[in-house]
Each structure stands twice: as structure tokens, then as C-alpha cells.
Scaffold this active site. Structure first.
Site: not given
Ligand code: GLN
Length: 487
Positions: A153, A177, A78
Site C-alpha cells: 500500500s 507494504s 505516507k
Molecule cells: N497487501 C496487504 C493487504 O492488503 C498488505 C498491506 C500492508 O502491508 N499495509 O493487507
């Protein structure tokens, strides 16, 4: 060699070790797949020379009889992990073209174990998002339906694994995420207990929540990767736990007879789509057949996890992202009148809308006069959420439920940021408590889209989660299914 991309990490590693196939051949195969499916948008960076050099080095280690566990296994990171050999952008214009002078600890450990990196995978900007549409570069398509999001994400990682562009990828999970995109793309992913994997070199979003983990097709492959990724990093991450690395796959095959699975009633309320519910219910029945016992439990502050997370995460983000000021890394505005003007223009140009929104929310909740009302209050409720889990784990060994209330939605369908935040409801509680959590494919819902089962464990119970997931995968084939038409 058309079937290389259908092999598990475990099988691929075996074939590489016995020289059935070389690391260079393997790398070429997966590079070609990545290029052929570039329309998915999963990659942000590939560099054939770098990958092949790593593959050649792996082949040499294999010939020398090196016993490292992942020799020649291709993966990609990632783009929130910094890497020496590829640019590191965090999905942001702020870091476009940025080259790190060092590798993140997780990246280094995987490289030492012999993994070969195919490049960097798309993600929401600074990992803020639930759909991957916040990437400053381009969105990612869901391999099961190109008109849908892959989740976020870690959307690039999930899509790449589902499309078999690689057998395994790294992801990070701050509020879901790893688990949510795994659910949306029909793959398996695990986030360990907070502190088990070093955060060194993971571009920081919300430091008290950020954790790295693997995303692969099976629990067995996740266990292999996780065992390499975890372990203390005392000199570089002061929040990494002083616990030795473990073999998380040690009890994969253990019986789950008598395993108490907690089913939180708050995860099965009105907001849960009926198609997702049906798949989860069927998975729970499968567990009963495997000898597990279902226990009704309650996590009464589940709903509060949304406001709590969306106060704490932006608060930490606003502090972490202050380092992007045009002086130290990445983008700097071309024209400005003085230093303050340079800061303002750099940040206005470099950050996308969602990142700016979170910096503003975070700055607000930390400001004098609001700190007690918002930030401190959120911290108190965060503790209560952790206490709810402590209570629940007196009644059960693992907790099961959906990872997301629906299957993957259409690209562009949720333009309202709050609609995205609400969809995080089932992953946020475990994140706030710092618990290990995973997601594994358990069925299909509306539009033939994958549904994932979330399993949450008590602190340091990763091996138990992987055992429960593996037993399920031994009697089901959801994790082996491919998007229609995928070769
Ligand atoms: N969807 C969550 C956010 O927007 C989690 C994102 C993540 O785990 N990086 O913060």
C-alpha cells in the site's frame, strides 16, 4: 543544481551541513520536481509554505551548528501518518481534509532530527491493498512504466523515491507494504521488528502487524532514517518495545564472510515467475561471491500465511475502523433520519469497497460461533508460523527470497481481490511472525521492470539485514539505476 535529486540522503545531509546548498534551495528543488511529475499521482498533499517554513527553520539550525543528523533533508510521509501541518487522509474519503491536532511519533522524531516534509504520499485506503489502486483519490503510476502499478500500500512512497521526487519517504508495512512496492519500483525499504517504531499517530489498520519504516534508494540511507524512527514510546504506544534507539548503520561495512543465508524452498515453487526467479538466483550467486553460504531451509506454513493474514488483519481492521462513525472524525453523511441511520450512511459513503469487504470479513470471523473456527484457529497457526522461523534461524542468519511472485502488473489487471491477496505470499509470513524484513533491488524482469530481493532477519537483527544489503549494493548498481528517460 540538476543533480541534487540524485544524491543519497547521506551525501545530501553532508552538503547541507557544510552549507554547500541550503535547506530552502533543496526544498524548492524537490517541490518543483514533485509538481512537474504530478501525473505520477504520488502526492496527496503538498503545501509550499509549510515546507519552506520547515526548510528555513532547518537552515537556522544549521547556522547555529546544530548536530541533528537529517537537517534540511527533504522527505514526505505516507498519508497514513497523522501530521499537524498537512491533511491526513489514509487514502480514504472518510478522512478527506482531516487535520490532526498532533504529529505521529515517527513524524515528530524525523522533524526533530531536522527533516523537512514535502507533503503526504498516496496509499491504498487505510493501507489495505497491494497495488495502490484502492486509494480513494487516484492511483499511482509506476515510474518504470506508467501503465503499471507501483505496488501497495505504500505505492506513493515507492514511486516518489524511484522518480527522485525525494531521496527518502516513510512507509508502513502490515503485510508487505514497504517490501512489495520497494520491489516493484526498484528501491530499498526496511520494516523493523514489530514494536521498534512507535505506532502512535499511524492510522491503525491491523495493530498487531502495523510497523513503520523508511523507503530510500540504498540500505545506507535506510539505516540513517531507521535509526531516527525507532525507539520506545512508552506513554503513547504500549506495544512499543522498551529497547533503546540504535545506530542501525553501525555495521554496514562489516564483512559477510560466512554469513548463512537461508533459502526457503517454499519461496521458489510453481507460483514464482521465471524472470523473478532468474534475478533472485543471480543475487544469491552474488552473495556466495561475497563469502556468504546458502543453506536450504523450509518454511512449511508459507501458504497458510495467506488465509491466516486475511483473517487476522480484517478482524483487527473491523475493530480499529469502528471509530469512523461520523461523530469523532472526518466524513459525516449530510442527510439521515436518526443516529443509526447516520452511522450507516456515513460509513457507506466514506469507505471504499475493499475497506467494506474487510470490515465484513473481520466482523464475521470475530462473531459468536465463528470466532473459534476462524479467528482463534488463525491465531494458533500464526504462532506456528513464528515457530517455523524460530526453527529456521537455528540454521541460518538471514533468509533470502523474492518479495513478490512477479514484477509489477498492469493497472487494472487484477480486479479480483483474491488475486491481489495471493500475490502477498512471500511478505506475509515475516509480518505474521513480527520479524524485521527488507527489500532491495536485485535485477530486472519482464518488460524491464525491477525485481527486489527480500531479506528477513531474526528479531532485532535490523543491523545485520542492512549490512547484508549494503554489501550487495557495494558490488552492484541496481539501486542506482533510473527509469529510462528520467532526468
Ligand atoms: N497487501 C496487504 C493487504 O492488503 C498488505 C498491506 C500492508 O502491508 N499495509 O493487507
Amino acid at each position: 543544481m540538476a543533480d541534487l535529486h540524485d544524491l543519497s540522503v547521506a551525501d545530501l545531509a553532508r552538503r547541507l551541513k557544510t552549507k554547500d546548498v541550503s535547506a530552502v534551495e533543496t526544498a524548492r528543488h524537490f517541490l518543483a520536481r514533485g509538481r512537474a511529475q504530478s501525473a505520477l499521482g504520488a502526492y496527496l498533499a503538498m503545501d509550499e509554505e509549510v515546507t519552506l517554513a520547515q526548510a528555513r527553520a532547518a537552515d537556522e539550525r544549521i547556522s547555529r551548528g546544530d548536530a541533528a543528523p537529517l537537517l534540511g533533508v527533504p522527505l514526505a510521509h505516507k498519508d497514513i501518518f497523522v501530521t499537524k501541518d498537512f491533511p491526513s487522509t489514509a487514502g480514504s474519503k472518510m478522512l478527506e481534509g482531516y487535520r490532526s491536532p498532533f504529529d505521529a511519533t515517527v513524524v515528530r522524531k524525523l522533524a526533530e532530527a531536522g527533516a523537512v516534509s514535502l507533503g503526504k504520499l498516496n496509499c491504498d485506503e487505510f493501507a489495505m491493498g497491494s497495488s495502490n489502486e484502492n486509494s480513494a483519490f487516484h492511483p499511482v503510476k509506476n515510474p518504470w512504466d506508467h501503465s503499471r502499478i507501483p505496488g501497495g500500500s505504500s505505492g506513493g512512497s515507492a514511486a516518489a523515491v524511484a522518480a527522485r521526487l525525494l531521496p527518502v519517504a516513510t512507509g508502513t508495512d502490515t503485510g508487505g507494504s514497504i517490501r512489495q512496492p520497494a520491489s516493484f519500483c526498484g528501491i530499498t525499504g526496511i520494516k523493523p521488528t514489530y514494536g521498534r517504531a512507535s505506532r502512535y499517530g499511524m492510522i491503525a489498520f491491523a495493530s498487531s502487524l502495523d510497523q513503520a519504516g523508511p523507503m530510500a534508494r540504498s540500505a545506507e540511507d535506510c539505516a540513517l532514517l531507521l535509526s531516527v524512527m525507532c525507539g520506545p514510546d512508552p506513554d503513547r504506544d504500549s506495544t512499543s518495545l522498551d529497547m533503546p534507539a540504535e545506530d542501525f548503520g553501525r555495521s554496514l561495512d562489516a564483512s559477510i564472510e560466512g554469513l548463512r543465508i537461508g533459502v526457503p524452498k517454499e519461496f521458489f515453487g510453481e507460483g514464482l515467475a521465471p524472470d523473478v526467479r532468474a534475478a533472485i538466483d543471480a543475487a544469491l550467486k552474488q552473495y556466495v561471491q561475497l563469502g556468504a553460504k546458502l543453506v536450504d531451509i523450509t518454511l512449511p506454513r508459507t501458504e497458510l500465511s495467506i488465509p491466516v493474514y486475511y483473517i487476522i488483519a480484517p478482524a483487527e481492521a473491523s475493530s480499529n475502523l469502528s471509530r469512523f462513525d461520523g461523530v469523532k472524525f472526518g466524513h459525516r453523511a449530510k442527510q439521515y433520519t436518526d443516529l443509526v441511520d447516520m452511522y450507516k450512511k456515513t460509513r457507506a459513503e466514506g469507505f471504499g469497497d475493499e475497506v467494506k469487504r474487510r470490515i465484513m470479513i473481520g466482523t464475521y470471523v470475530l462473531s459468536h460461533g465463528y470466532y473459534d473456527a476462524y479467528y482463534l484457529q488463525a491465531q494458533k497457526i500464526r504462532r506456528m508460523i513464528a515457530d517455523d522461523f524460530r526453527q529456521a534461524f537455528t540454521q541460518c542468519d538471514v533468509i533470502a527470497g523474492p518479495a513478490a511472485p512477479t514484477v509489477a502488473w498492469k493497472l487494472g489487471a487484477k480486479s479480483d481481490p483474491v488475486a491481489n491477496y495471493l500475490a502477498d505470499i512471500f511478505t506475509l509470513p515475516g509480518s505474521l511472525a513480527g520479524l524485521p524484513g527488507m527489500c532491495l533491488p536485485c535485477g530486472f524482469g519482464e518488460g524491464g521492470m525491477p525485481v527486489g530481493l527480500q531479506l528477513l532477519g531474526n528479531y532485532f537483527q535490523e543491523a545485520k539485514l542492512l549490512n547484508a544489503a549494503h554489501r550487495f549494493q557495494q558490488v552492484t548498481d541496481f539501486h542506482l539505476r533510473k527509469p529510462e528517460g528520467l532526468q
